[in-house]
Design an enzyme around this catalytic site. Structure first.
Site, PDB file in Angstrom:
ATOM      1  N   PHE A   5      -3.093   4.790  11.064  1.00  0.00           N
ATOM      2  CA  PHE A   5      -4.396   4.228  11.382  1.00  0.00           C
ATOM      3  C   PHE A   5      -5.154   5.264  12.217  1.00  0.00           C
ATOM      4  O   PHE A   5      -4.549   6.063  12.941  1.00  0.00           O
ATOM      5  CB  PHE A   5      -4.255   2.915  12.168  1.00  0.00           C
ATOM      6  CG  PHE A   5      -3.893   1.727  11.324  1.00  0.00           C
ATOM      7  CD1 PHE A   5      -4.844   0.759  11.039  1.00  0.00           C
ATOM      8  CD2 PHE A   5      -2.615   1.575  10.811  1.00  0.00           C
ATOM      9  CE1 PHE A   5      -4.515  -0.343  10.259  1.00  0.00           C
ATOM     10  CE2 PHE A   5      -2.280   0.481  10.031  1.00  0.00           C
ATOM     11  CZ  PHE A   5      -3.239  -0.483   9.754  1.00  0.00           C
ATOM     12  N   ALA A  47       9.641 -14.120   0.051  1.00  0.00           N
ATOM     13  CA  ALA A  47      10.896 -13.733   0.695  1.00  0.00           C
ATOM     14  C   ALA A  47      11.259 -14.655   1.855  1.00  0.00           C
ATOM     15  O   ALA A  47      12.406 -14.688   2.275  1.00  0.00           O
ATOM     16  CB  ALA A  47      10.821 -12.295   1.184  1.00  0.00           C
ATOM     17  N   PHE A  55       8.056  -9.241   2.788  1.00  0.00           N
ATOM     18  CA  PHE A  55       8.124  -9.388   4.245  1.00  0.00           C
ATOM     19  C   PHE A  55       9.017  -8.302   4.870  1.00  0.00           C
ATOM     20  O   PHE A  55       9.150  -7.215   4.330  1.00  0.00           O
ATOM     21  CB  PHE A  55       8.566 -10.796   4.634  1.00  0.00           C
ATOM     22  CG  PHE A  55       7.530 -11.852   4.317  1.00  0.00           C
ATOM     23  CD1 PHE A  55       6.230 -11.717   4.782  1.00  0.00           C
ATOM     24  CD2 PHE A  55       7.841 -12.967   3.564  1.00  0.00           C
ATOM     25  CE1 PHE A  55       5.265 -12.675   4.498  1.00  0.00           C
ATOM     26  CE2 PHE A  55       6.880 -13.929   3.273  1.00  0.00           C
ATOM     27  CZ  PHE A  55       5.599 -13.783   3.740  1.00  0.00           C
ATOM     28  N   THR A  70       0.832  -1.198   0.000  1.00  0.00           N
ATOM     29  CA  THR A  70       0.000   0.000   0.000  1.00  0.00           C
ATOM     30  C   THR A  70       0.870   1.252   0.000  1.00  0.00           C
ATOM     31  O   THR A  70       0.617   2.213  -0.747  1.00  0.00           O
ATOM     32  CB  THR A  70      -0.927   0.001   1.219  1.00  0.00           C
ATOM     33  OG1 THR A  70      -1.741  -1.183   1.187  1.00  0.00           O
ATOM     34  CG2 THR A  70      -1.825   1.225   1.254  1.00  0.00           C
TER      35      THR A  70
END
Length: 556
Positions: free
Chosen positions: A381, A273, A301, A73
């Site tokens: 968040f 990975a 990762f 993202t």
């Protein structure tokens, strides 16, 4: 709140020929897969060679947690933010595997308003690259067993067959199987194994090969078995290379799609990975560097796996030189590393953040060992508090890192402008003095110990007796100069997924190793990591459906 797939399905996509035109690519240089997907032609890729390279930006993250970090993202949102600032950027990503898509992870096209699209196509069959790799892998397996059935001219020891079949799905029942049951005409009875397609050496080769000639040379070097004298038997000796290359001809070409804000994205290859080298293809990365002023790519990762392999394997082989690294973290994940249960992560907890931020600290220190400037970004968040954000910002600044908040999930490119500006500032004012962690000429044992101690924080490294024999054999056969590809759990810096935060001084256990001679590295298996994952108790497949109009639901 809309789901990722709902956001993606409401997006208005540009025809891919228009996205290509913005990069100066004429339509006849594309191989179209419908209206919104295309492969770049080999002729176009060759012509790119004379152009200067742009800047290479790697996006990596702290160790993944159930709270999520949002690395893809962030990568997508950063590319969109560069576009908002009038900068010419191309994103280079891996293709998702069907295994985790139907298993535990769901889709892998980014999230919120920072996604690559069409996300349903990308997460499912896309342009068929993974199917081509699966077919090539299993053609070689069939030719191997047929060679034994037809007289075994190469003297293959059926107890020393190392080539495994594969499929792109989590299926634990196929980890260990018996083939050749039935009559004499049905083949030689022996134990066999399956790996997930993203763990196939052919996936690694496709992602590291420069062109068709290099691909065929690498395929020819793959070790499939050993003969009764203990000598390696290769795919070249089985005369399988030409047919495998024919299956991989189109899969070799990078795929061009777009983000929700029409930023170009090359999505190609997809090794995990934790069990492979975790990077998209060298061809896609090099093409992106020629096509734009900035190539933004990611490694799978956490930085202990993906970034280490990007830097020590991909950059070593491809001659790449990263100019900056973006390290993604979240307040929630740091608190999880500090001992907070997933259900309680929305509550402010500065003490847990103080305990858990040591995981971020270790990744910062590791990346600095490679001489590349680091920008830390917090994927925001709504539950994050000002006190928590300030704590992380001050911590990063004390560590000599630039810091920026990312809000790309909710705001797309607009939410990544602060991060993009910080990356541009870093590129302008901080020089990358990239260096590898270890040289080619040290022993395999020293390479393994260097990664385990320098990157993971191990106190000592122990080798199972079988691993010692395998290591000695590989060095005797001339594979000791290859880099090592560590297969390790992704949830901890250690080989124990329960050790969160920053474990130190632990014992790191090596259980097995084998050569991927075509890819050009030695795979080192640690702990209980599996090359064929299994499905969870409630797989993501339970939630996926399609209605009569063809609209897919539940795909993340």
């Amino acid at each position: 709140m809309k789901t990722d797939i709902e956001i993606a399905q409401e997006a208005v996509l540009e025809p891919i020929v228009k996205i290509a035109a913005g990069l100066g690519i004429p339509e006849d240089e594309l191989e179209l897969y419908g209206k919104y997907k295309a492969k770049l032609s080999d002729a176009y890729l060759k012509r790119l060679g004379s152009r200067p390279d742009g800047k290479l930006i790697l996006v990596t993250a702290i160790n993944p947690t159930p709270a999520g970090e949002g690395k893809t993202t962030t990568t997508v949102g950063l590319g969109q933010a560069f576009g908002k600032l009038g900068k010419k950027a191309v994103i280079a990503l891996r293709e998702p595997s069907l295994g985790p898509c139907f298993g535990i992870k769901g889709g892998a096209a980014g999230g919120g308003y920072a996604q690559v699209v069409p996300m349903e196509d990308l997460n499912l069959h896309f342009t068929g690259d993974f199917h081509a790799i699966t077919s090539a892998n299993n053609l070689l397996a069939a030719m191997l067993d047929n060679h034994i059935q037809q007289g075994n001219e190469l003297g293959i020891d059926t107890r020393q067959i190392v080539w495994k079949r594969c499929e792109d799905m989590n299926d634990r029942a196929l980890r260990n199987v018996v083939v050749g049951l039935g009559s004499k005409a049905d083949g030689f009875v022996r134990e066999d194994h399956f790996v997930i397609t993203v763990a196939s050496e052919i996936m690694a080769i496709l992602c590291l090969a420069d062109d068709m000639q290099d691909l065929k040379q690498r395929l020819a070097r793959m070790v499939v078995a050993y003969n009764h004298k203990g000598e390696p038997v290769t795919a070249g000796e089985l005369k399988a290379v030409g047919a495998m290359a024919a299956l991989l001809k189109d899969a070799m070409k990078p795929n061009l799609i777009q983000t929700l804000e029409h930023t170009p994205a090359l999505v190609h290859g997809g090794p995990f990975a934790n069990i492979a080298h975790g990077c998209n293809s060298v061809r896609a990365t090099k093409a992106a560097l020629k096509m734009a002023d900035y190539c933004i790519t990611e490694a799978g990762f956490g930085a202990d796996l993906g970034a280490e392999k990007f830097l020590d394997i991909k950059c070593r082989m491809a001659g790449l030189h990263p100019d900056a690294v973006v390290l993604v973290a979240t307040v929630r994940a740091l608190k999880y590393n500090g001992g907070v249960a997933k259900a309680d992560l929305n509550t402010e907890n500065l003490e847990a953040l103080r305990r858990g931020i040591v995981n971020l600290e270790k990744h910062i220190e590791n990346l600095h060992k490679y001489g590349v400037p680091v920008v830390v970004t917090l994927n925001a968040f709504v539950s994050d508090t000002e006190a928590e954000l300030d704590f992380v910002r001050e911590f990063c600044e004390k560590k000599g890192c630039e810091f920026a908040l990312s809000e790309v999930w909710a705001k797309g490119g607009e939410g990544g402008i602060a991060l993009a500006e910080k990356v541009l500032e870093t590129l302008e004012n901080k020089k990358s003095d990239f260096k590898l962690l270890y040289g080619d000429n040290v022993s395999l044992k020293e390479k393994i110990e260097t990664v385990a101690k320098e990157i993971y924080g191990a106190g000592n490294v122990t080798f199972a007796p079988e691993a010692v024999k395998q290591m000695q054999r590989l060095e005797m056969l001339g594979y000791g100069s290859l880099p090592v590809c560590m297969a390790k759990n992704q949830y901890s810096l250690s080989d124990d997924p329960e050790l969160l935060g920053r474990p130190e001084g632990f014992e790191f256990r090596i259980r097995e190793m084998y050569v991927s001679a075509g890819a050009g590295f030695v795979v080192v298996l640690t702990g209980a990591v599996m090359t064929m994952p299994g499905l969870p108790r409630e797989p993501a497949a339970y939630r996926i459906d399609v209605d009569e109009s063809g609209r897919i639901t539940g795909l993340f």
